[in-house]
Design a protein around this motif. Structure first.
Motif, PDB file in Angstrom:
ATOM      1  N   PRO A   2      -1.688  -7.553  -3.978  1.00  0.00           N
ATOM      2  CA  PRO A   2      -1.461  -7.730  -5.421  1.00  0.00           C
ATOM      3  C   PRO A   2      -0.804  -9.076  -5.713  1.00  0.00           C
ATOM      4  O   PRO A   2       0.003  -9.578  -4.931  1.00  0.00           O
ATOM      5  CB  PRO A   2      -0.522  -6.586  -5.785  1.00  0.00           C
ATOM      6  N   THR A   3      -1.130  -9.637  -6.866  1.00  0.00           N
ATOM      7  CA  THR A   3      -0.538 -10.908  -7.271  1.00  0.00           C
ATOM      8  C   THR A   3       0.909 -10.685  -7.715  1.00  0.00           C
ATOM      9  O   THR A   3       1.325  -9.554  -7.975  1.00  0.00           O
ATOM     10  CB  THR A   3      -1.320 -11.516  -8.443  1.00  0.00           C
ATOM     11  N   ALA A  10       4.258  -3.952 -12.220  1.00  0.00           N
ATOM     12  CA  ALA A  10       4.573  -2.656 -11.613  1.00  0.00           C
ATOM     13  C   ALA A  10       6.070  -2.367 -11.696  1.00  0.00           C
ATOM     14  O   ALA A  10       6.477  -1.241 -12.001  1.00  0.00           O
ATOM     15  CB  ALA A  10       4.095  -2.622 -10.158  1.00  0.00           C
ATOM     16  N   VAL A  11       6.906  -3.361 -11.458  1.00  0.00           N
ATOM     17  CA  VAL A  11       8.359  -3.179 -11.560  1.00  0.00           C
ATOM     18  C   VAL A  11       8.754  -2.913 -13.014  1.00  0.00           C
ATOM     19  O   VAL A  11       9.578  -2.034 -13.293  1.00  0.00           O
ATOM     20  CB  VAL A  11       9.116  -4.394 -10.972  1.00  0.00           C
ATOM     21  N   THR A  12       8.157  -3.615 -13.941  1.00  0.00           N
ATOM     22  CA  THR A  12       8.426  -3.386 -15.366  1.00  0.00           C
ATOM     23  C   THR A  12       8.021  -1.968 -15.760  1.00  0.00           C
ATOM     24  O   THR A  12       8.765  -1.278 -16.471  1.00  0.00           O
ATOM     25  CB  THR A  12       7.671  -4.417 -16.238  1.00  0.00           C
ATOM     26  N   GLY A  36       1.141   3.193  -7.088  1.00  0.00           N
ATOM     27  CA  GLY A  36       0.195   2.734  -6.083  1.00  0.00           C
ATOM     28  C   GLY A  36       0.800   2.003  -4.897  1.00  0.00           C
ATOM     29  O   GLY A  36       0.112   1.207  -4.251  1.00  0.00           O
ATOM     30  N   TYR A  37       2.062   2.251  -4.619  1.00  0.00           N
ATOM     31  CA  TYR A  37       2.746   1.586  -3.509  1.00  0.00           C
ATOM     32  C   TYR A  37       3.359   2.628  -2.583  1.00  0.00           C
ATOM     33  O   TYR A  37       3.648   3.749  -3.003  1.00  0.00           O
ATOM     34  CB  TYR A  37       3.882   0.695  -4.022  1.00  0.00           C
ATOM     35  N   SER A  38       3.602   2.220  -1.361  1.00  0.00           N
ATOM     36  CA  SER A  38       4.392   3.081  -0.477  1.00  0.00           C
ATOM     37  C   SER A  38       5.842   2.983  -0.943  1.00  0.00           C
ATOM     38  O   SER A  38       6.247   1.941  -1.477  1.00  0.00           O
ATOM     39  CB  SER A  38       4.276   2.625   0.976  1.00  0.00           C
ATOM     40  N   PRO A  39       6.627   4.031  -0.759  1.00  0.00           N
ATOM     41  CA  PRO A  39       8.029   3.982  -1.203  1.00  0.00           C
ATOM     42  C   PRO A  39       8.806   2.822  -0.574  1.00  0.00           C
ATOM     43  O   PRO A  39       9.545   2.117  -1.268  1.00  0.00           O
ATOM     44  CB  PRO A  39       8.596   5.333  -0.757  1.00  0.00           C
ATOM     45  N   TRP A  40       8.637   2.621   0.697  1.00  0.00           N
ATOM     46  CA  TRP A  40       9.364   1.559   1.390  1.00  0.00           C
ATOM     47  C   TRP A  40       9.017   0.191   0.796  1.00  0.00           C
ATOM     48  O   TRP A  40       9.891  -0.609   0.483  1.00  0.00           O
ATOM     49  CB  TRP A  40       9.031   1.605   2.886  1.00  0.00           C
ATOM     50  N   CYS A  43      10.289  -0.184  -2.910  1.00  0.00           N
ATOM     51  CA  CYS A  43      11.752  -0.377  -2.992  1.00  0.00           C
ATOM     52  C   CYS A  43      12.118  -1.828  -2.715  1.00  0.00           C
ATOM     53  O   CYS A  43      12.961  -2.415  -3.407  1.00  0.00           O
ATOM     54  CB  CYS A  43      12.474   0.557  -2.026  1.00  0.00           C
ATOM     55  N   ARG A  44      11.483  -2.415  -1.721  1.00  0.00           N
ATOM     56  CA  ARG A  44      11.734  -3.831  -1.411  1.00  0.00           C
ATOM     57  C   ARG A  44      11.256  -4.731  -2.553  1.00  0.00           C
ATOM     58  O   ARG A  44      11.932  -5.680  -2.938  1.00  0.00           O
ATOM     59  CB  ARG A  44      11.043  -4.215  -0.101  1.00  0.00           C
ATOM     60  N   LEU A  45      10.078  -4.420  -3.077  1.00  0.00           N
ATOM     61  CA  LEU A  45       9.512  -5.184  -4.187  1.00  0.00           C
ATOM     62  C   LEU A  45      10.406  -5.085  -5.430  1.00  0.00           C
ATOM     63  O   LEU A  45      10.712  -6.095  -6.075  1.00  0.00           O
ATOM     64  CB  LEU A  45       8.112  -4.656  -4.500  1.00  0.00           C
TER      65      LEU A  45
END
Length: 122
Positions: A2-3, A10-12, A36-40, A43-45
């Motif tokens: 993802p860009t 996604a964070v917003t 659409g992300y893994s939890p790990w 969380c970092r993102l």
């Protein structure tokens, strides 16, 4: 991959979901997977983009909601409020509130009740 713009969006979206009234109980795992992300990875993102952990952000949102409710209705049942906000118990709510804000929800509510009585009698 993802860009950066997609990751920021996604964070917003996560912040909006965590701030919505229906999502205080949403787990980090459920939220991450919903986006659409893994939890790990998410969380970092989240931390990289927002500057804080998802758990810290969720706690701040829940405590802000608690403060607002206690300002508006200082006679609110604290156990009910704790469960409504997604805490597992009154004691968990109280310890988080005290650790973060420096005083307990009951002392905050009592101070609000005293202010209201004073304002009414003055």
């Amino acid at each position: 991959e993802p860009t950066i713009a997609h990751q920021r969006e996604a964070v917003t979206r996560a912040m909006r979901l965590l701030s919505s009234t229906g999502a205080p109980r949403m787990t980090v795992t459920a939220l991450s997977r919903h986006l659409g992300y893994s939890p790990w990875h998410f969380c970092r993102l989240f931390r990289r983009i927002s500057g804080r952990t998802m758990t810290t952000y969720r706690e701040r949102v829940r405590l802000a909601r608690a403060l607002r409710r206690l300002r508006e209705a200082p006679d609110t049942d604290l156990t009910f409020l704790a469960l409504e906000l997604g805490y597992c118990s009154h004691s968990h709510f109280t310890s988080t509130f005290r650790r973060t804000l420096g005083y307990t929800p009951s002392s905050f509510a009592a101070a609000r009740r005293r202010r209201r009585r004073y304002a009414i009698s003055a």
